[in-house]
Enzyme design. Structure first.
Site, PDB file in Angstrom:
ATOM      1  N   GLU A 210      -2.700  -6.913   2.033  1.00  0.00           N
ATOM      2  CA  GLU A 210      -1.830  -6.970   3.223  1.00  0.00           C
ATOM      3  C   GLU A 210      -2.547  -6.415   4.459  1.00  0.00           C
ATOM      4  O   GLU A 210      -1.935  -6.246   5.496  1.00  0.00           O
ATOM      5  CB  GLU A 210      -0.514  -6.219   2.976  1.00  0.00           C
TER       6      GLU A 210
ATOM      7  N   GLY B 146       5.956  -4.219  -9.045  1.00  0.00           N
ATOM      8  CA  GLY B 146       4.500  -4.288  -9.224  1.00  0.00           C
ATOM      9  C   GLY B 146       3.817  -3.092  -8.567  1.00  0.00           C
ATOM     10  O   GLY B 146       2.829  -2.561  -9.094  1.00  0.00           O
ATOM     11  N   ASP B 147       4.328  -2.669  -7.437  1.00  0.00           N
ATOM     12  CA  ASP B 147       3.745  -1.506  -6.743  1.00  0.00           C
ATOM     13  C   ASP B 147       4.042  -0.214  -7.512  1.00  0.00           C
ATOM     14  O   ASP B 147       3.197   0.688  -7.572  1.00  0.00           O
ATOM     15  CB  ASP B 147       4.296  -1.396  -5.316  1.00  0.00           C
TER      16      ASP B 147
ATOM     17  N   GLY C 169       0.831  -1.209   0.000  1.00  0.00           N
ATOM     18  CA  GLY C 169       0.000   0.000   0.000  1.00  0.00           C
ATOM     19  C   GLY C 169       0.856   1.245   0.000  1.00  0.00           C
ATOM     20  O   GLY C 169       0.663   2.170  -0.807  1.00  0.00           O
TER      21      GLY C 169
ATOM     22  N   SER D 122      13.715   2.830  -4.998  1.00  0.00           N
ATOM     23  CA  SER D 122      14.016   2.714  -6.435  1.00  0.00           C
ATOM     24  C   SER D 122      13.030   3.515  -7.291  1.00  0.00           C
ATOM     25  O   SER D 122      13.127   3.493  -8.513  1.00  0.00           O
ATOM     26  CB  SER D 122      13.959   1.241  -6.851  1.00  0.00           C
TER      27      SER D 122
ATOM     28  N   ASN E 295       4.006   1.558  -0.838  1.00  0.00           N
ATOM     29  CA  ASN E 295       4.787   1.691  -2.077  1.00  0.00           C
ATOM     30  C   ASN E 295       3.940   2.309  -3.198  1.00  0.00           C
ATOM     31  O   ASN E 295       4.397   3.192  -3.940  1.00  0.00           O
ATOM     32  CB  ASN E 295       5.282   0.324  -2.555  1.00  0.00           C
TER      33      ASN E 295
ATOM     34  N   SER F 262      12.114  -6.158  -6.681  1.00  0.00           N
ATOM     35  CA  SER F 262      11.148  -6.002  -5.579  1.00  0.00           C
ATOM     36  C   SER F 262      10.477  -4.635  -5.644  1.00  0.00           C
ATOM     37  O   SER F 262      11.122  -3.616  -5.866  1.00  0.00           O
ATOM     38  CB  SER F 262      11.788  -6.263  -4.210  1.00  0.00           C
TER      39      SER F 262
HETATM   40  O1  RIB Z   1       5.618  -5.517  -3.227  1.00  0.00           O
HETATM   41  C1  RIB Z   1       6.792  -5.324  -2.506  1.00  0.00           C
HETATM   42  C2  RIB Z   1       6.462  -5.177  -1.061  1.00  0.00           C
HETATM   43  O2  RIB Z   1       5.922  -6.387  -0.579  1.00  0.00           O
HETATM   44  C3  RIB Z   1       7.646  -4.892  -0.173  1.00  0.00           C
HETATM   45  O3  RIB Z   1       7.894  -3.530  -0.007  1.00  0.00           O
HETATM   46  C4  RIB Z   1       7.302  -5.606   1.101  1.00  0.00           C
HETATM   47  O4  RIB Z   1       7.118  -4.747   2.179  1.00  0.00           O
HETATM   48  C5  RIB Z   1       6.045  -6.417   0.813  1.00  0.00           C
HETATM   49  O5  RIB Z   1       4.929  -5.797   1.305  1.00  0.00           O
END
Ligand code: RIB
Length: 306
Positions: free
Chosen positions: A140, A252-253, A41, A292, A43, A249
């Protein structure tokens, strides 16, 4: 100016960079460690805000040293954090992340305070949510709250985008079908539908199945292969620029934050997905999740360099 409400999680990311994962019972030295603000959320909210969107954040932080810093991070990025509150006596959400030498990641999450973002918390913010043009949420936080948000969106006529991450089996299809937008990756799509997603045809069929159930727009994020947009009337594959990925990592966010920003601005799906695949690809060239994410000037410079 259009406004986005993000009703979702925040985490502190504990990122280990390692050539390989240890096998059971093995102690292995890894190359590097980094700490950063994360959570799907948060991110998504930060990515949208960095690109100039007006963002309202609803989230629960822990009653520990991470909590105040997390709230400050929202404020420093220009996000309306009045509804980022502390869950008394509960730890913050944390995410140990492991990134290998090819840039691929594995993530563990401990939800902590995120599990305490309640339906009542959402209802208390209703007047501010009503002023928003799009609601973005993820998995989440508790499912009860996610379903409440979906129903609120229908009642108030505000489109809701659900990123069904992390994947949860057995979601209530009677709630999911009410969504305006669903943005899964391939794994999440498979778990959500129970259908195979090994080929592009299968991915398209699974996305079409969701549209058939009532979801208005499905956007499947497919990493370096781009994104597939499926609605009742169209199916479009939007390719992604080729990059040398260092850390995927949070990509997707980055996609969702950027998509949300552009989609609320002009209501056009394909151009918003094009911006989003490009922004997400840029994020993979740098380490970390929120760390990033480019701001609007860096993103413009990147697009010009392509
Ligand atoms: O999508 C990446 C995120 O997934 C990370 O920042 C981590 O905190 C998890 O929530």
């Amino acid at each position: 100016m259009k406004k986005i409400a993000v009703i979702g999680s925040n985490m502190v990311d504990l990122v280990t960079y390692t050539d390989r994962m240890p096998i059971q019972g093995e102690t292995l030295e890894a190359g590097n460690f980094d700490l950063g603000f994360g959570g799907k959320g948060a991110n998504q909210a930060i990515a949208a805000a960095k690109l100039g969107a007006e963002v309202l954040m609803l989230s629960k932080v822990g009653d520990d040293m991470f909590g105040p810093n997390t709230k400050e991070n929202f404020i420093n990025n220009g996000i309306d954090a009045r509804y980022v509150e502390t869950a008394p006596g509960i730890s913050s959400g944390v995410a140990p992340i492991f990134v290998d030498s090819s840039g691929q990641n594995g993530i563990l999450i401990i939800k902590g305070a995120n599990n305490h973002l309640s339906c009542a918390d959402v209802d208390r913010a209703i007047d501010d949510i009503r002023a928003c043009d799009l609601i973005v949420t993820q998995l989440e936080i508790s499912l009860e709250t996610v379903y409440h948000v979906i129903e609120l969106g229908v009642r108030e006529n505000i489109p809701v985008l659900l990123n069904p991450a992390p994947a949860v089996a057995g979601l209530d299809m009677d709630k999911i079908r009410l969504l305006d937008m669903l943005v899964p990756n391939e794994t999440e799509l498979a778990i959500l539908t129970g259908l195979p997603v090994d080929t592009e045809e299968q991915i398209a069929a699974a996305a079409k199945y969701l549209v058939g159930q009532g979801v208005k727009k499905v956007i499947v994020t497919m990493g370096s292969k781009g994104a597939l947009l499926v609605t009742a009337g169209e199916m479009t594959l939007i390719p992604c620029p080729e990059v040398d990925a260092k850390d995927t990592s949070g990509a997707g966010d980055a996609f969702i934050g950027c998509f949300a920003k552009h989609y609320v601005e002009n209501g056009e799906l394909i151009p918003a997905v094009q911006q989003a695949v490009t922004y997400a690809s840029l994020s993979t060239t740098k380490p970390g999740t929120q760390k990033s994410y480019a701001d609007i000037d860096q993103f413009d410079a990147y697009k010009k360099s392509l």
